[in-house]
Write an enzyme that holds these catalytic residues in place. Structure first.
Site, PDB file in Angstrom:
ATOM      1  N   THR A  10       1.074  -1.106   0.063  1.00 25.94           N
ATOM      2  CA  THR A  10       0.207  -0.115   0.017  1.00 25.94           C
ATOM      3  C   THR A  10       1.138   1.142   0.317  1.00 25.94           C
ATOM      4  O   THR A  10       0.221   2.362  -0.354  1.00 25.94           O
ATOM      5  CB  THR A  10      -0.660  -0.181   1.588  1.00 25.94           C
ATOM      6  OG1 THR A  10      -2.286  -1.053   1.622  1.00 25.94           O
ATOM      7  CG2 THR A  10      -2.020   1.580   0.683  1.00 25.94           C
ATOM      8  N   GLN A  26      -4.729 -20.267  18.776  1.00 26.18           N
ATOM      9  CA  GLN A  26      -5.630 -18.609  17.866  1.00 26.18           C
ATOM     10  C   GLN A  26      -5.542 -17.553  18.879  1.00 26.18           C
ATOM     11  O   GLN A  26      -6.488 -16.669  18.324  1.00 26.18           O
ATOM     12  CB  GLN A  26      -7.056 -19.677  16.975  1.00 26.18           C
ATOM     13  CG  GLN A  26      -7.663 -20.693  18.444  1.00 26.18           C
ATOM     14  CD  GLN A  26      -8.605 -20.754  17.575  1.00 26.18           C
ATOM     15  OE1 GLN A  26     -10.076 -21.056  17.323  1.00 26.18           O
ATOM     16  NE2 GLN A  26      -8.175 -22.322  16.856  1.00 26.18           N
TER      17      GLN A  26
HETATM   18  N1  ASP Z   1      -3.137  -5.396   0.307  1.00 25.76           N
HETATM   19  C1  ASP Z   1      -1.651  -4.497   0.850  1.00 25.76           C
HETATM   20  C2  ASP Z   1      -0.546  -5.476   1.146  1.00 25.76           C
HETATM   21  O1  ASP Z   1      -0.670  -5.912   1.713  1.00 25.76           O
HETATM   22  C3  ASP Z   1      -2.576  -4.584   2.217  1.00 25.76           C
HETATM   23  C4  ASP Z   1      -0.421  -3.102   2.668  1.00 25.76           C
HETATM   24  O2  ASP Z   1       0.154  -2.902   2.203  1.00 25.76           O
HETATM   25  O3  ASP Z   1      -0.947  -2.949   3.467  1.00 25.76           O
HETATM   26  O4  ASP Z   1       0.139  -4.880  -0.269  1.00 25.76           O
END
Ligand code: ASP
Length: 328
Positions: free
Chosen positions: A11, A272
């Site tokens: 992200t 868990q």
């Molecule tokens: N889906 C993204 C990833 O893991 C989520 C993130 O980076 O926060 O690359």
């Protein structure tokens, strides 16, 4: 200080597309400009964008090894390493790197962000700057050396991190271990012993299908696990209830487990609950797992147990040796 920053995807450097956010190759230039504008940062930064940028939900153990080989190839050239990574599987990658670079005296900091850097309200720059600050601190602080995950002001030991929140800035926790450091205006460090051993870099070839996860849930049947424990599998993380329990009245389930451990599958019991310890045999329901040859994962996160199984299996240790390593 010479700092190598690898953008692997995630992200932090994503940009909008028709199908939602995707990693952006232009991010490295963008970050480079941002760092150049921060005039108090006098480090020598080299930022590289991987040829194939991924959303970390697509990451596999092959990607852990690729990142490790990249860092290893630049080891002599740089004082510190920052791996920009997606948050989804960041804790697995940080754990894997911490096994592959054991006792490192240079910092390898894995970070990313909840919101992409192009957004006005983002945690991207604050996490990158925190990771840089951890690298700087490593010149004096032992706690900042080695593999860590930095996020939301917390520097967590690489094999202790757990993704604990989908949307909070504080997305990662260190459930069973104090953080190495907490960054506010200044750092607050944990006491860290003087490192005595020297770095051991081991980057095994890890087969993607060698390790699985076995979930325990009300009504779980042997049939649910049959495919998961196929012949390629050499290790499994069993996600048990509470202090390490699973149904002990289901003979088929236990016999499936026993058959697997007898043929050499290392099954590691991790709770868990997400925090606390597995106490093997505290309840009859837990003793049944011990009788089926299951190994206690004690207070490991499932991410760390999973990565450690891949690492040890990849190095070619026998089942007996791997069980012994987990027991220690
Ligand atoms: N889906 C993204 C990833 O893991 C989520 C993130 O980076 O926060 O690359």
């Amino acid at each position: 200080m010479k700092i190598y920053i690898a953008y692997t995807g995630g992200t932090i450097g994503m940009t909008p597309s028709e199908n939602g956010l995707i990693p952006d190759a232009a991010f490295a230039d963008h970050l480079s400009k941002q760092l150049a504008e921060a005039s108090e940062l006098t480090h020598d930064f080299v930022i590289e964008s991987y040829a194939e940028l991924i959303d970390s939900s697509n990451a596999t153990p092959k990607d852990w090894a690729m990142i490790a080989r990249d860092v290893e190839s630049k080891w002599q050239e740089y004082d510190a390493f920052i791996v920009l990574h997606g948050t989804d599987t960041m804790a697995y990658t940080a754990a894997a790197l911490s096994f592959m670079f054991a006792n490192s005296d240079k910092p390898i900091v894995v970070t990313g962000s909840q919101v992409p850097m192009f957004k006005a309200r983002t945690d991207a720059m604050i996490n990158v700057l925190g990771a840089i600050s951890a690298c700087e601190a490593s010149e004096e602080e032992n706690a900042a050396k080695g593999v860590s995950l930095f996020f939301g002001g917390r520097l967590i030991q690489g094999d202790r991190a757990h993704k604990a929140h989908t949307s909070d800035w504080q997305a990662f926790s260190s459930p069973n271990c104090l953080e190495r450091g907490v960054l506010g205006i200044d750092w607050r460090w944990q006491e860290s012993p003087q490192k005595i051993s020297s770095i051991t870099v081991q980057i095994p070839d890890m087969a993607e299908d060698a390790v699985t996860i076995l979930p325990v849930f009300p009504g779980v049947q042997a049939e649910h696990w049959q495919g998961l424990l196929n012949e390629n599998v050499k290790g499994a993380v069993l996600l048990s209830y509470g202090a390490g329990n699973a149904p002990d009245k289901n003979a088929d389930l236990l016999s499936l487990l026993k058959t697997a451990t007898d043929r050499g599958v290392v099954v590691v019991n991790v709770s868990q609950c997400g925090a606390g310890n597995v106490v093997a045999g505290a309840y009859a329901a837990g003793s049944a797992l011990v009788a089926a040859g299951v190994t206690s994962g004690r207070d490991m996160t499932y991410e760390a147990a999973f990565a450690k199984l891949h690492f040890l299996i990849g190095l070619g240790f026998s089942s007996r040796e791997i069980r012994g390593i987990f027991d220690r």
